[in-house]
Motif scaffolding. Structure first.
Motif, mmCIF file in Angstrom:
data_model
loop_
_atom_site.group_PDB
_atom_site.id
_atom_site.type_symbol
_atom_site.label_atom_id
_atom_site.label_comp_id
_atom_site.label_asym_id
_atom_site.label_seq_id
_atom_site.Cartn_x
_atom_site.Cartn_y
_atom_site.Cartn_z
ATOM 1 N N ILE A 1 -36.526 -43.811 -31.850
ATOM 2 C CA ILE A 1 -35.663 -42.697 -31.462
ATOM 3 C C ILE A 1 -34.690 -43.170 -30.379
ATOM 4 O O ILE A 1 -35.093 -43.825 -29.412
ATOM 5 N N ASP A 2 -33.418 -42.828 -30.550
ATOM 6 C CA ASP A 2 -32.393 -43.198 -29.572
ATOM 7 C C ASP A 2 -32.140 -42.097 -28.550
ATOM 8 O O ASP A 2 -31.787 -42.383 -27.403
ATOM 9 N N CYS A 3 -32.276 -40.852 -28.972
ATOM 10 C CA CYS A 3 -32.016 -39.711 -28.089
ATOM 11 C C CYS A 3 -33.080 -38.644 -28.336
ATOM 12 O O CYS A 3 -33.549 -38.465 -29.461
ATOM 13 N N LEU A 4 -33.423 -37.930 -27.275
ATOM 14 C CA LEU A 4 -34.468 -36.909 -27.356
ATOM 15 C C LEU A 4 -33.999 -35.640 -26.663
ATOM 16 O O LEU A 4 -33.436 -35.687 -25.565
ATOM 17 N N VAL A 5 -34.252 -34.506 -27.305
ATOM 18 C CA VAL A 5 -34.026 -33.208 -26.673
ATOM 19 C C VAL A 5 -35.340 -32.443 -26.658
ATOM 20 O O VAL A 5 -35.884 -32.098 -27.718
ATOM 21 N N ASN A 6 -35.862 -32.201 -25.459
ATOM 22 C CA ASN A 6 -37.070 -31.408 -25.293
ATOM 23 C C ASN A 6 -36.661 -29.949 -25.145
ATOM 24 O O ASN A 6 -36.312 -29.478 -24.062
ATOM 25 N N ASN A 7 -36.689 -29.239 -26.264
ATOM 26 C CA ASN A 7 -36.213 -27.865 -26.305
ATOM 27 C C ASN A 7 -37.334 -26.849 -26.476
ATOM 28 O O ASN A 7 -37.196 -25.693 -26.073
ATOM 29 N N ALA A 8 -38.458 -27.264 -27.050
ATOM 30 C CA ALA A 8 -39.547 -26.323 -27.319
ATOM 31 C C ALA A 8 -40.023 -25.664 -26.034
ATOM 32 O O ALA A 8 -40.146 -26.311 -24.987
ATOM 33 N N ALA A 9 -40.280 -24.357 -26.104
ATOM 34 C CA ALA A 9 -40.695 -23.630 -24.905
ATOM 35 C C ALA A 9 -41.461 -22.384 -25.297
ATOM 36 O O ALA A 9 -41.445 -21.955 -26.463
ATOM 37 N N GLU B 1 -56.717 -12.741 -15.777
ATOM 38 C CA GLU B 1 -56.589 -12.635 -17.224
ATOM 39 C C GLU B 1 -55.241 -13.135 -17.730
ATOM 40 O O GLU B 1 -55.038 -13.287 -18.938
ATOM 41 N N ASN B 2 -54.285 -13.379 -16.814
ATOM 42 C CA ASN B 2 -52.994 -13.938 -17.218
ATOM 43 C C ASN B 2 -53.028 -15.466 -17.285
ATOM 44 O O ASN B 2 -52.049 -16.085 -17.694
ATOM 45 N N PHE B 3 -54.146 -16.076 -16.904
ATOM 46 C CA PHE B 3 -54.186 -17.529 -16.835
ATOM 47 C C PHE B 3 -53.948 -18.191 -18.183
ATOM 48 O O PHE B 3 -53.418 -19.288 -18.259
ATOM 49 N N ASP B 4 -54.377 -17.514 -19.277
ATOM 50 C CA ASP B 4 -54.128 -18.096 -20.589
ATOM 51 C C ASP B 4 -52.635 -18.229 -20.839
ATOM 52 O O ASP B 4 -52.158 -19.215 -21.389
ATOM 53 N N MET B 5 -51.860 -17.191 -20.415
ATOM 54 C CA MET B 5 -50.411 -17.273 -20.564
ATOM 55 C C MET B 5 -49.853 -18.359 -19.658
ATOM 56 O O MET B 5 -48.946 -19.105 -20.027
ATOM 57 N N MET B 6 -50.404 -18.468 -18.440
ATOM 58 C CA MET B 6 -49.945 -19.509 -17.531
ATOM 59 C C MET B 6 -50.260 -20.887 -18.103
ATOM 60 O O MET B 6 -49.489 -21.829 -17.969
ATOM 61 N N ARG B 7 -51.413 -20.996 -18.798
ATOM 62 C CA ARG B 7 -51.768 -22.263 -19.421
ATOM 63 C C ARG B 7 -50.739 -22.648 -20.473
ATOM 64 O O ARG B 7 -50.395 -23.821 -20.627
ATOM 65 N N LEU B 8 -50.206 -21.655 -21.206
ATOM 66 C CA LEU B 8 -49.190 -21.959 -22.203
ATOM 67 C C LEU B 8 -47.932 -22.514 -21.543
ATOM 68 O O LEU B 8 -47.261 -23.379 -22.097
ATOM 69 N N HIS B 9 -47.623 -22.033 -20.357
ATOM 70 C CA HIS B 9 -46.496 -22.607 -19.622
ATOM 71 C C HIS B 9 -46.799 -24.052 -19.245
ATOM 72 O O HIS B 9 -45.926 -24.922 -19.299
#
Length: 246
Positions: free
Chosen positions: A77-85, A98-106
């Protein structure tokens, strides 16, 4: 200014929809061989059907080992775009255990940037040809936004991770930059910001008085990836109509 990616292989994560999809199509039109990564097979299939020069990889970037295997299978790979979020919104006072699961996704979102980049960069270093990486961040990395406690923190961390990457990878002629858009009018953005009571307070803080179009983000990413930006490294580029600058 003519920009070409002929003979370049570019990997884009989160390419099934939104900014990532538009970027993959633009890069292919500029002659790149694009490797489009997403966890949505349906999105990848329709993207490949619409555009030539696109190879697709379906993988859940939250799976560390599966991700490394998939990215290695993509080849050089010559160039990379990290776009997934991933995004979830909650106020400071609403962040509870109980929000920690959402924080884990971050956390996964940020970890995936490191994971994907490590695999790609190892190849870049071995080939000794350099490369370019653009991470998609947000104006929320530099401005406090209500109900964005975890999101702001995550994007702020991404900016700093990107700066360290730029510092350490620069000697290998690998540039790393961020783009930091305001609200972008993807299909999801239009839906989420369609109510005036939500949109107007944000618009009032943007000197240009509007949100960003997808192509305006794509334009900036393409430039930073290209050889035309060969001396730009370690920047966080606002695409926000002046929000952060005023």
């Amino acid at each position: 200014m003519e920009i070409s990616f002929v003979s370049k292989r570019v990997l884009v994560t989160g390419a099934g929809k939104g900014i990532g999809r538009a970027l993959a199509k633009r890069l292919a039109n500029y002659g790149a061989e694009v490797v489009a990564v997403s966890r949505s097979k349906e999105g990848l299939d329709s993207l490949a059907a619409e555009t030539k020069n696109i190879k697709t990889i379906c993988v859940d970037l939250s799976d560390w080992d599966a991700t490394r295997k998939a990215i290695k299978s993509a080849g050089p790979i010559d160039c990379l775009v990290n776009n997934a979020a991933y995004a979830s919104l909650e106020s400071f006072l609403d962040v509870k255990p109980e929000n920690f699961d959402m924080m884990r996704l971050h956390e996964i979102t940020r970890k995936s940037v490191i994971n994907v980049s490590q695999v790609v960069v190892e190849g870049m270093i071995q080939r000794k040809k350099g490369g370019s990486i653009v991470n998609i961040s947000s104006q929320a990395s530099q401005a406090a936004l209500a109900d964005h406690t975890v999101y702001c923190g995550t994007k702020g961390a991404l900016d700093m991770v990107s700066r360290v990457m730029a510092l350490e990878l620069g000697p290998h002629n690998i540039r790393v930059n961020c783009v930091n858009p305001t609200v972008v009018l993807t299909d999801m953005g239009r839906l989420g910001w369609s109510k005036p009571e939500k949109a107007n307070p944000m618009l009032a803080k943007i000197p240009l008085g509007r949100f960003a179009e997808v192509d305006e983000v794509v334009d900036a990413v393409v430039y930073l990836l290209s050889d035309k930006a060969s001396m730009i490294n370690g920047v966080t580029l606002p695409i926000d109509g002046g929000f952060l600058g005023t």
